[in-house]
Design an enzyme around this catalytic site. Structure first.
Site, PDB file in Angstrom:
ATOM      1  N   GLU A  33       0.883  -1.170   0.000  1.00 23.55           N
ATOM      2  CA  GLU A  33       0.000   0.000   0.000  1.00 23.55           C
ATOM      3  C   GLU A  33       0.920   1.219   0.000  1.00 23.55           C
ATOM      4  O   GLU A  33       1.445   1.613   1.044  1.00 23.55           O
ATOM      5  CB  GLU A  33      -0.903  -0.011   1.247  1.00 23.55           C
ATOM      6  CG  GLU A  33      -1.836  -1.218   1.325  1.00 23.55           C
ATOM      7  CD  GLU A  33      -3.022  -1.135   0.366  1.00 23.55           C
ATOM      8  OE1 GLU A  33      -3.334  -0.031  -0.107  1.00 23.55           O
ATOM      9  OE2 GLU A  33      -3.628  -2.177   0.091  1.00 23.55           O
TER      10      GLU A  33
ATOM     11  N   CYS B  23      -2.242   9.552   2.496  1.00 23.14           N
ATOM     12  CA  CYS B  23      -1.800   8.961   1.219  1.00 23.14           C
ATOM     13  C   CYS B  23      -2.782   9.253   0.098  1.00 23.14           C
ATOM     14  O   CYS B  23      -2.382   9.326  -1.061  1.00 23.14           O
ATOM     15  CB  CYS B  23      -1.617   7.461   1.373  1.00 23.14           C
ATOM     16  SG  CYS B  23      -3.099   6.622   1.927  1.00 23.14           S
TER      17      CYS B  23
HETATM   18  P1  NAD Z   1       8.121   4.686   5.254  1.00 23.31           P
HETATM   19  O1  NAD Z   1       8.210   3.916   4.007  1.00 23.31           O
HETATM   20  O2  NAD Z   1       9.233   5.559   5.651  1.00 23.31           O
HETATM   21  O3  NAD Z   1       7.906   3.721   6.514  1.00 23.31           O
HETATM   22  C1  NAD Z   1       6.919   2.738   6.560  1.00 23.31           C
HETATM   23  C2  NAD Z   1       7.413   1.579   7.378  1.00 23.31           C
HETATM   24  O4  NAD Z   1       8.569   1.035   6.769  1.00 23.31           O
HETATM   25  C3  NAD Z   1       7.786   1.933   8.811  1.00 23.31           C
HETATM   26  O5  NAD Z   1       7.248   0.979   9.696  1.00 23.31           O
HETATM   27  C4  NAD Z   1       9.283   1.902   8.807  1.00 23.31           C
HETATM   28  O6  NAD Z   1       9.813   1.490  10.043  1.00 23.31           O
HETATM   29  C5  NAD Z   1       9.586   0.881   7.738  1.00 23.31           C
HETATM   30  N1  NAD Z   1      10.894   1.115   7.104  1.00 23.31           N
HETATM   31  C6  NAD Z   1      11.504   2.303   6.884  1.00 23.31           C
HETATM   32  N2  NAD Z   1      12.689   2.112   6.273  1.00 23.31           N
HETATM   33  C7  NAD Z   1      12.820   0.781   6.074  1.00 23.31           C
HETATM   34  C8  NAD Z   1      13.809  -0.022   5.460  1.00 23.31           C
HETATM   35  N3  NAD Z   1      14.942   0.488   4.936  1.00 23.31           N
HETATM   36  N4  NAD Z   1      13.616  -1.351   5.422  1.00 23.31           N
HETATM   37  C9  NAD Z   1      12.511  -1.880   5.932  1.00 23.31           C
HETATM   38  N5  NAD Z   1      11.534  -1.167   6.527  1.00 23.31           N
HETATM   39  C10 NAD Z   1      11.686   0.144   6.600  1.00 23.31           C
HETATM   40  O7  NAD Z   1       6.743   5.434   5.092  1.00 23.31           O
HETATM   41  P2  NAD Z   1       6.179   6.578   6.011  1.00 23.31           P
HETATM   42  O8  NAD Z   1       7.039   7.774   5.843  1.00 23.31           O
HETATM   43  O9  NAD Z   1       5.945   6.020   7.364  1.00 23.31           O
HETATM   44  O10 NAD Z   1       4.762   6.849   5.324  1.00 23.31           O
HETATM   45  C11 NAD Z   1       4.559   7.779   4.320  1.00 23.31           C
HETATM   46  C12 NAD Z   1       4.345   7.117   2.992  1.00 23.31           C
HETATM   47  O11 NAD Z   1       3.407   6.074   3.111  1.00 23.31           O
HETATM   48  C13 NAD Z   1       3.772   8.054   1.950  1.00 23.31           C
HETATM   49  O12 NAD Z   1       4.400   7.804   0.725  1.00 23.31           O
HETATM   50  C14 NAD Z   1       2.312   7.660   1.884  1.00 23.31           C
HETATM   51  O13 NAD Z   1       1.669   7.938   0.683  1.00 23.31           O
HETATM   52  C15 NAD Z   1       2.396   6.203   2.130  1.00 23.31           C
HETATM   53  N6  NAD Z   1       1.146   5.730   2.665  1.00 23.31           N
HETATM   54  C16 NAD Z   1       0.387   4.915   1.897  1.00 23.31           C
HETATM   55  C17 NAD Z   1      -0.834   4.501   2.368  1.00 23.31           C
HETATM   56  C18 NAD Z   1      -1.708   3.596   1.568  1.00 23.31           C
HETATM   57  O14 NAD Z   1      -2.678   3.096   2.123  1.00 23.31           O
HETATM   58  N7  NAD Z   1      -1.447   3.355   0.307  1.00 23.31           N
HETATM   59  C19 NAD Z   1      -1.274   4.922   3.614  1.00 23.31           C
HETATM   60  C20 NAD Z   1      -0.459   5.763   4.365  1.00 23.31           C
HETATM   61  C21 NAD Z   1       0.753   6.155   3.888  1.00 23.31           C
END
Ligand code: NAD
Length: 458
Positions: free
Chosen positions: A213, A247
């Protein structure tokens, strides 16, 4: 591994293999326990989300705890029906066999959440995973620490660790440590596209199926046939909800040149009406999650002309609801996902012109069309492939648990909510059952000379 040991994950595998999670009674009991615990912790949830994102209790109810409770009720009501095998027709070749699809739990699944709706986006998939009879490792975002603490408390107060394991910490360390050493049966990830790629690669190493997602730029098209006042209401309320950190928030507006000025005037009025002259003090307006995101966002203010808002204050992690025009199409604000309270407004003359801007970031998570002319709206719907779409609305499709929620291509893969969540966390196992009283010799060798017969039956 860092905070989780392989023994803990193996214990989950054994617990799943014991069959403990499979019965309807067990699944329902866990969902009811989760519901009870969320209700019991209501005040703590509000306090945590206020601390992390300055969300009001009303906003929390619609988008976080109330959202999750609604999903829980829907799932509890429908669970037994969803668990029923689906009877299917049987083709001539296989008669008199009977055919069905049974919903098999996947096993031990990993759910990874982001920080923007830290409660809802971790626990909504959990509901589907429990309903489908799985064991779950929950990994929240490290950037919403107060919500992290409350969620851990809730989860650990009701579930044993061999069933639902809550793992906090830095995702870049904790997640690879698990995924490199243990073969999950599914990974459900919500977050940025960049990290989504990393997750997808790690999953591919062990052929683990994924739901991704992700994010992206969700455009709003406002045509000359839009109801401008209602359009302004609906864009402003969702774009600036959670300070734009959503998002499926409208990322930018493409407005027909004939109604651009009218729309800007209406949106300015709505911003003041909804968030006051001083949004920094508004009960309705949130804050930016952290300084890193704050500095990224204020960098976009140079990519065009601010026509409303534009004020910011790092101490309060505040950026005012901001409208911008005269945007350069090559600037970062038009290639990055904005994910904050800044809304570029770009006018277009022909549909082709608007479409060419949308196509620079194909397959958005959502696409919003504002038009009171049905044929025109349908034409747009047809022209722009997207995860979801709304006509004369924005973002609210996510609150209808009868609709699938998910992206396509760069905005994600897979879908969930309601029955779609149950299906995402179940394997659809095809079963063909054949009676023994009928066993025609045509099915067995020698096949020589049976071609004509086969052509009849197959
Ligand atoms: P992010 O990708 O930074 O983090 C999400 C998760 O990934 C966290 O739990 C984090 O700990 C983990 N993570 C971070 N770096 C990692 C790595 N190198 N390896 C493995 N795991 C890792 O995202 P965010 O900043 O928390 O959220 C914002 C983004 O999420 C935006 O792009 C937004 O559009 C998207 N988003 C999408 C939806 C959806 O339903 N499609 C909903 C909310 C947010």
């Amino acid at each position: 591994m860092s905070s989780v040991s392989i023994e803990q994950l193996n214990a989950m595998r054994h617990y799943f293999a014991s069959g403990a999670t499979r019965s309807h009674a067990f699944r329902k009991q866990q969902l009811l326990a989760l519901k009870k615990a969320i209700i019991a912790h209501e005040r703590e949830i509000y306090a945590a989300l206020y601390s992390d994102l300055k969300k009001s209790p009303e906003e929390c109810w619609v988008t976080e705890n109330g959202f999750v409770l609604s999903e829980l009720d829907h799932t509890i009501n429908w669970l037994s029906a969803w668990m029923e095998p689906e009877h299917k027709a049987t083709n001539l070749l296989n008669l008199p066999s009977k055919s069905r699809v049974i919903k098999e739990p996947l096993g031990v699944v990993l759910i990874i959440g982001p920080w923007n709706y830290p409660f809802q986006l971790l626990l909504t998939p959990l509901i589907g995973a429990i309903a489908a009879g799985n064991c779950v490792v929950l990994k929240p975002s490290e950037f919403a620490p107060a919500t992290d603490v409350v969620m851990q408390k809730i989860i650990e107060s009701i579930f044993p660790q061999e069933y639902i394991l809550y793992v906090s910490g830095d995702g870049a360390t904790v997640i690879p440590a698990m995924m490199h050493h243990f073969t999950f049966d599914h990974v459900f990830y919500t977050g940025s596209t960049a990290v989504g790629k990393i997750i997808y690669k790690m999953a591919a190493e062990r052929l683990v199926p994924v739901t991704l997602e992700l994010g992206g730029k969700s455009p709003c098209v406002v045509t000359a046939n839009a109801h401008i006042q209602v359009t302004a209401n609906r864009i402003v309320v969702t774009k600036f909800s959670n300070a734009g950190q959503m998002c499926i928030a409208p990322d930018y507006v493409l407005v027909h040149v004939s109604v651009k000025e009218q729309l800007i005037i209406a949106m300015k009025k709505k911003i003041v009406q909804f968030f006051s002259e001083q949004p920094i003090h508004s009960h309705e307006f949130g804050k930016i999650i952290n300084e890193k995101q704050f500095h990224r966002l204020i960098g976009y203010l140079k990519d065009g002309t601010v026509v409303h808002g534009g004020e910011y204050d790092v101490q309060h992690l505040f950026i005012a609801p901001t409208l911008m025009e005269s945007i350069s199409l090559d600037s970062s604000i038009m290639s990055d996902e904005i994910f904050g309270p800044i809304l570029p407004i770009i006018s277009y003359d022909t549909e082709e012109e608007a479409l060419s801007i949308i196509q620079k970031n194909p397959n958005p998570l959502a696409f919003y069309i504002f038009s009171n002319q049905q044929k025109e709206a349908e034409r747009w719907l047809d022209k722009v492939p997207s995860g979801a779409a709304c006509i004369n609305n924005a973002s609210w499709h996510a609150t209808n648990h009868h609709l699938p929620f998910g992206g396509r291509g760069f905005s994600g893969t897979g879908r969930y909510h309601g029955k779609y969540s149950f299906d995402t966390f179940s394997h659809e196992k095809a079963v063909l059952q054949t009676p023994t009283w009928f066993d025609p010799s045509m099915k067995y060798p020698p096949f020589k000379g049976k071609l004509k017969l086969f052509k009849k039956f197959i």
